[in-house]
Design a protein around this motif. Structure first.
Motif, PDB file in Angstrom:
ATOM      1  N   SER A  20       0.841  -1.196   0.000  1.00  0.00           N
ATOM      2  CA  SER A  20       0.000   0.000   0.000  1.00  0.00           C
ATOM      3  C   SER A  20       0.875   1.244   0.000  1.00  0.00           C
ATOM      4  O   SER A  20       2.006   1.219   0.480  1.00  0.00           O
ATOM      5  N   TRP A  47     -10.998  -1.144   1.815  1.00  0.00           N
ATOM      6  CA  TRP A  47     -10.294  -1.169   0.535  1.00  0.00           C
ATOM      7  C   TRP A  47     -10.259  -2.605   0.030  1.00  0.00           C
ATOM      8  O   TRP A  47     -10.273  -3.551   0.821  1.00  0.00           O
ATOM      9  N   LEU A  77      -4.933  -1.191  -4.474  1.00  0.00           N
ATOM     10  CA  LEU A  77      -6.043  -1.138  -3.522  1.00  0.00           C
ATOM     11  C   LEU A  77      -7.060  -0.100  -3.982  1.00  0.00           C
ATOM     12  O   LEU A  77      -6.700   1.038  -4.318  1.00  0.00           O
ATOM     13  N   SER A 131      -8.352  -5.340  -2.865  1.00  0.00           N
ATOM     14  CA  SER A 131      -7.335  -5.629  -3.871  1.00  0.00           C
ATOM     15  C   SER A 131      -7.628  -6.997  -4.471  1.00  0.00           C
ATOM     16  O   SER A 131      -8.055  -7.918  -3.764  1.00  0.00           O
ATOM     17  N   GLY A 135      -2.854  -7.356  -2.814  1.00  0.00           N
ATOM     18  CA  GLY A 135      -2.630  -6.086  -2.131  1.00  0.00           C
ATOM     19  C   GLY A 135      -1.856  -5.068  -2.936  1.00  0.00           C
ATOM     20  O   GLY A 135      -1.648  -3.942  -2.472  1.00  0.00           O
TER      21      GLY A 135
END
Lengths: 591, 377
Positions: B117, B146, B155, B148, B152
């Motif tokens: 992130s 969030w 996001l 994804s 990840g």
């Protein structure tokens, strides 16, 4: 708009801060730099810290010891962003002295040490400044060479993204951790290291603009080394000893009107002692010219409200009345920052170069306050905070805001109202009357008259209290839910005598008849202004409602700004900081 | 009060040995033998001495085994860890951690880690990956939920309000239950849209769902006790047979017998139901009459980073622990192979364990730490 814009009888040109400083100011600044470096380098310590290492190398002293101590600190990285930023500052300032092993070890730290980037604005500025400099120092490395698993370019982009966002936010809706006498050292220290070493030309320009911006912000509220008025964050030690806060040494370095601050924190200020950044002389003059009293208004923002609110960053309004000998300043009151906010105070100079504060507060703490700003579970939050801010839940603390406190200030007069809830942990106000007051008399009318240096101070508590003596102050504690005070401050030179001041104050009128029923008071100041204030936010001045919603970011005789543009002016010289166009412009009247 | 440091050290060693011994003695031999390869992962958020910038933070993702020994910090020693999602058999071993620094992921069984992130995603508090498709993950933050779909790496923000819990439906992972500061919202389309649940206006700390009857869900709330739904979250009824003002941090349902349900609380001990939530009893046995007084740092960062000394009369700031109701318990998990064994993650008392189906509890590991989440793999 960056180049040669003629406007009427002004001329405009694009110049750097370095060019703006006149030669005598520049020489004086460089002398202070040298003095600071020499003083701090000479402090003995078992193992030099990063700031000392940078200072000693600049002076060419103890080079081998610096290498040894730097290497030892690289062996044991700890301290999160409080480690990384000073480490990168020392590394870059001393880069010509390092051995290949030290260069390699510094690189290795970034490959293996993965610190917490923190949860607060000053943490994030430190972390991203350090990360950006590291990414520029070691460009083009793959993700496997960084502890956070990102490439050099990804780290640069992330750090630059944060910093640009912070510049834009600060210049649009104000700083969140604003006007902090302690944390200003972190912001200025981080920006100065960036200024000296960032390679990206656009970022370098923006960093210089941010330095001008923050120092102009400081200059407006600066009095003999002290950051005056309301603060987002302050520690008790700084309220009790205002000239020992983190900003004092920066004041000495850039404004140059105080004695050498040997009792103040000197770590981050080493980056001011080492920097090539030069403060524009116009900002220095604003900080030190107190020939005429003035009112300064500012708008800041509340730190991100993550719970119990609909607005992420509500505005904070700051009002400060500045004179050559004292300031009276405030925030509106309420929970506008967690834990360490300081809502209002009288700050006065005394004994030549000393400064002290007089103020009152309602000691308040709650899980809800913390939950507004921090994400942990509500019921354990107070205990978590007390681990590092030990006075937070104490009844006798001298810092912190309260939802039951509001202010209304007009020039040298302030009304402070308190409407304490039945279930608030502590149901009293505490007044801080510092020991440095040369006079303190209680009049039968209820007024307390005090003198601090050349400031005559009149305080009228609305409800009675009990006095107790402490090392640094006399404490007046008043136990009433609906309570408050009026304070007026004046310069002794405006009155023929102390008795004349008291007589003038006693002529003012105070109507407390609606205090208990409506939490409302009316006060006609000794200057004839009519103030009517009803808790929490109904303020009437001379029969007109006070409207704060139209307040710009800065409004004062010398610093005015809004919407990413700041105009700094004094003595016919004007400096404009424009974050919309990434431009610094200077205008000199009549040329 | 004068404190003899040698006396403190001796007490500390004795206390540690006592814990270790009691842990070993209280563990059933058959369970030990059967499950010797199980690992316990703990998200350590804080400890008694932790502050930002601490020299030896001792927080982050820790792993240990069922013997209570060999606990070590995985990844980083100073990463405040709120939540974990671990898939040891996905690829080379997939780890998600939700941290103060964002979402940090390992795809090689913890050998290397990557912050996926950016600076915009802070205070990541919850993580829920789709079990059969764990490259899809939802993370709950102080600034909303969030999503994804690529481990990840990218996001997308779905909601804006403070997220205090996330749960994916056990049969339909497109159905997402999100606890917020003042209610519960549900998505039925993988986060494309969310609908608020009308009669829940409390802060939702935890959401649990029966595997055997996915229509039955439990909510743990702040200051309003427990709620139960029998229609997959459409409507909820407050439990009236337990405290309606308790703060419930987590709910655990016995995977082999859904009649057995545990709830952990802030100050009401551990609650147990044997009739699928109709009636509840409070368990406070264990951890009794202990004084917690001081923190010491373990010189070895990679081991258990902080422990507490115990004694009867050592420090003015000593806090007397008189039972489970003095210990906030954040999370409870059942042992996957033996429902008689449960682990509880606590505030400042590390991990507790019960080997008698929750009747009694004893200190197990990471004493002195503040555990946000546990996983047993």
């Amino acid at each position: 708009m960056k180049y040669l814009i003629p406007i009427f009888f002004f001329f405009t040109l694009n110049v750097s801060g370095a060019e703006m400083s006149n030669s005598s100011n520049k020489q004086a600044f460089e002398l202070r730099q040298k003095k600071m470096l020499q003083y701090y380098s000479a402090i003995d310590s078992k193992r030099s810290n990063f700031f000392q290492i940078a200072a000693r190398l600049k002076l060419g002293q103890e080079i081998e010891r610096c290498r040894t101590d730097f290497m030892a600190r690289l062996e044991e990285p700890s301290g999160d962003m409080f480690y990384n930023l000073p480490m990168m500052g020392a590394y870059l300032h001393g880069r010509d002295f390092w051995t290949p092993e030290i260069h390699a070890k510094t690189r290795h730290v970034w490959k293996t040490y993965f610190p917490y980037r923190g949860d607060t604005e000053n943490h994030w500025v430190m972390w991203h400044a350090a990360l950006l400099l590291a990414a520029e120092t070691w460009p083009d490395l793959p993700a496997s060479e960084w502890a956070n698993g990102r490439t050099s370019q990804e780290n640069f982009d992330d750090a630059a993204g944060f910093l640009n966002s912070w510049f834009n936010t600060t210049s649009t809706i104000g700083q969140g951790e604003f006007d902090s006498p302690d944390y200003i050292q972190v912001y200025l220290g981080s920006l100065l290291v960036l200024y000296d070493f960032v390679q990206d030309p656009v970022l370098k320009q923006r960093v210089e603009m941010a330095l001008h911006w923050l120092l102009a912000d400081y200059a407006v509220d600066y009095l003999g080394g002290a950051y005056t008025g309301g603060h987002s964050r302050i520690y008790e030690r700084e309220i009790i000893n205002p000239l020992r806060d983190g900003g004092v040494a920066f004041g000495y370095m850039f404004f140059g009107d105080t004695p050498f601050p040997k009792d103040a924190p000197l770590g981050f200020p080493m980056f001011a002692a080492l920097t090539n950044y030069r403060l524009p002389a116009v900002i220095q003059r604003i900080a030190t010219d107190r020939s005429k009293p003035y009112v300064a208004r500012e708008r800041k923002r509340v730190r991100n409200v993550i719970r119990f609110g609909d607005e992420l960053n509500p505005p904070v309004y700051k009002y400060n009345y500045m004179t050559r000998n004292f300031s009276l300043g405030c925030l509106d009151g309420g929970l506008q920052q967690p834990i360490q906010i300081h809502t209002w105070s009288v700050t006065y100079r005394y004994d030549g170069d000393k400064v002290d504060n007089l103020f009152a507060l309602h000691p308040y703490y709650s899980a809800r306050e913390l939950g507004m700003f921090f994400p942990e579970k509500l019921k354990v939050m107070v205990a978590e905070v007390v681990k590092s801010k030990g006075t937070y839940n104490k009844e006798d603390k001298w810092t912190g805001g309260s939802p039951y406190e509001r202010t209304f200030q007009h020039k040298n007069s302030i009304i402070v109202l308190y409407d304490l809830a039945e279930d608030t942990p502590y149901k009293h106000l505490d007044y801080y009357f510092p020991k440095s007051l040369s006079k303190k008399e209680t009049d039968e009318s209820g007024w307390i008259f005090a003198q601090g240096g050349s400031a005559y101070i009149a305080v009228r508590p609305f409800k009675p209290g009990d006095w107790s003596e402490e090392k640094s102050c006399s404490r007046l504690r008043s136990h009433h839910l609906r309570n408050g005070l009026v304070t007026e401050v004046a310069d002794a030179s405006d009155f023929p005598s102390w008795e004349a001041f008291k007589a003038k104050i006693l002529q003012s009128s105070l109507d407390l008849s609606r205090l208990d029923s409506n939490v409302e008071v009316m006060y006609n100041t000794s200057s004839g202004d009519k103030m009517k204030f009803r808790f929490p936010n109904h303020r009437i001045l001379n029969n007109k409602k006070v409207d704060r919603t139209v307040a710009p970011l800065f409004e004062s005789p010398h610093v005015n700004g809004n919407a990413q543009v700041l105009h700094i002016s004094h003595g016919g010289e004007e400096l404009t900081i424009d974050f919309k166009n990434d431009a610094i412009t200077k205008r000199i009247q009549g040329k | 009060m004068h404190i003899n440091p040698f006396d403190i050290k001796l007490r500390f060693i004795l206390a540690s040995l006592t814990i270790l011994l009691s842990s070993l003695l209280s563990t059933r031999p058959d369970a030990m033998a059967q499950n010797s390869t199980r690992k316990i992962y703990a998200a350590v958020l804080s400890n008694l001495s932790y502050t930002v910038g601490a020299k030896n933070p001792g927080v982050g993702l820790f792993v240990g085994d069922e013997n209570g020994a060999e606990w070590r910090n995985v990844a980083f020693n100073n990463m405040r860890c709120f939540a974990i999602e671990i898939f040891p058999h996905h690829g080379d071993g997939l780890f998600y951690t939700a941290n103060g620094n964002g979402v940090i992921v390992s795809r090689d069984n913890g050998k290397s880690w990557r912050v996926t992130s950016g600076w915009q995603v802070t205070e990541v508090l919850e993580a829920a990956a789709v079990p059969n498709n764990p490259q899809i993950i939802y993370v709950g933050t102080a600034y909303g939920l969030w999503k994804s779909t690529d481990y990840g790496e990218n996001l997308q923000r779905l909601t804006k309000r403070f997220v205090s819990s996330v749960h994916l439906d056990v049969e339909d992972p497109e159905r997402i239950f999100v606890g917020e500061e003042d209610g519960l919202v549900i998505s039925r389309n993988g986060g494309k849209s969310f609908q608020p649940v009308k009669n829940i206006s409390e802060a939702v700390n935890h959401i649990a769902q029966e595997n055997s009857d996915p229509n039955r869900l439990y909510l743990g709330t702040e200051d309003h006790g427990l709620f139960i739904s029998n229609d997959r979250g459409k409507s909820w009824q407050q439990v009236t047979t337990a405290s309606q003002t308790a703060t419930i941090y987590s709910v655990a349902i016995d995977p082999k017998n859904h009649n057995i349900v545990f709830a952990s609380t802030f100050a009401d001990g551990i609650l147990r139901s044997e009739d699928r939530g109709r009636t509840w009893q409070t368990i406070t046995r264990g951890i009794e009459d202990v004084e917690v007084d001081k923190v010491v740092s373990d010189p070895d960062d990679s081991a258990i980073a902080n422990r507490i000394l115990r004694g009867e009369d050592q420090d003015k700031t000593a806090q007397t622990i008189t039972g489970l109701d003095d210990i906030p318990v954040y999370t409870i998990v059942f042992h996957p192979d033996d429902s008689a064994i449960l682990y509880a993650g606590t505030v400042n008392r590390g991990i507790l364990r019960s080997t008698d189906g929750g009747e009694s509890w004893a200190s197990f590991a990471l004493d002195g730490t503040h555990i946000w989440e546990l996983e047993i793999k």
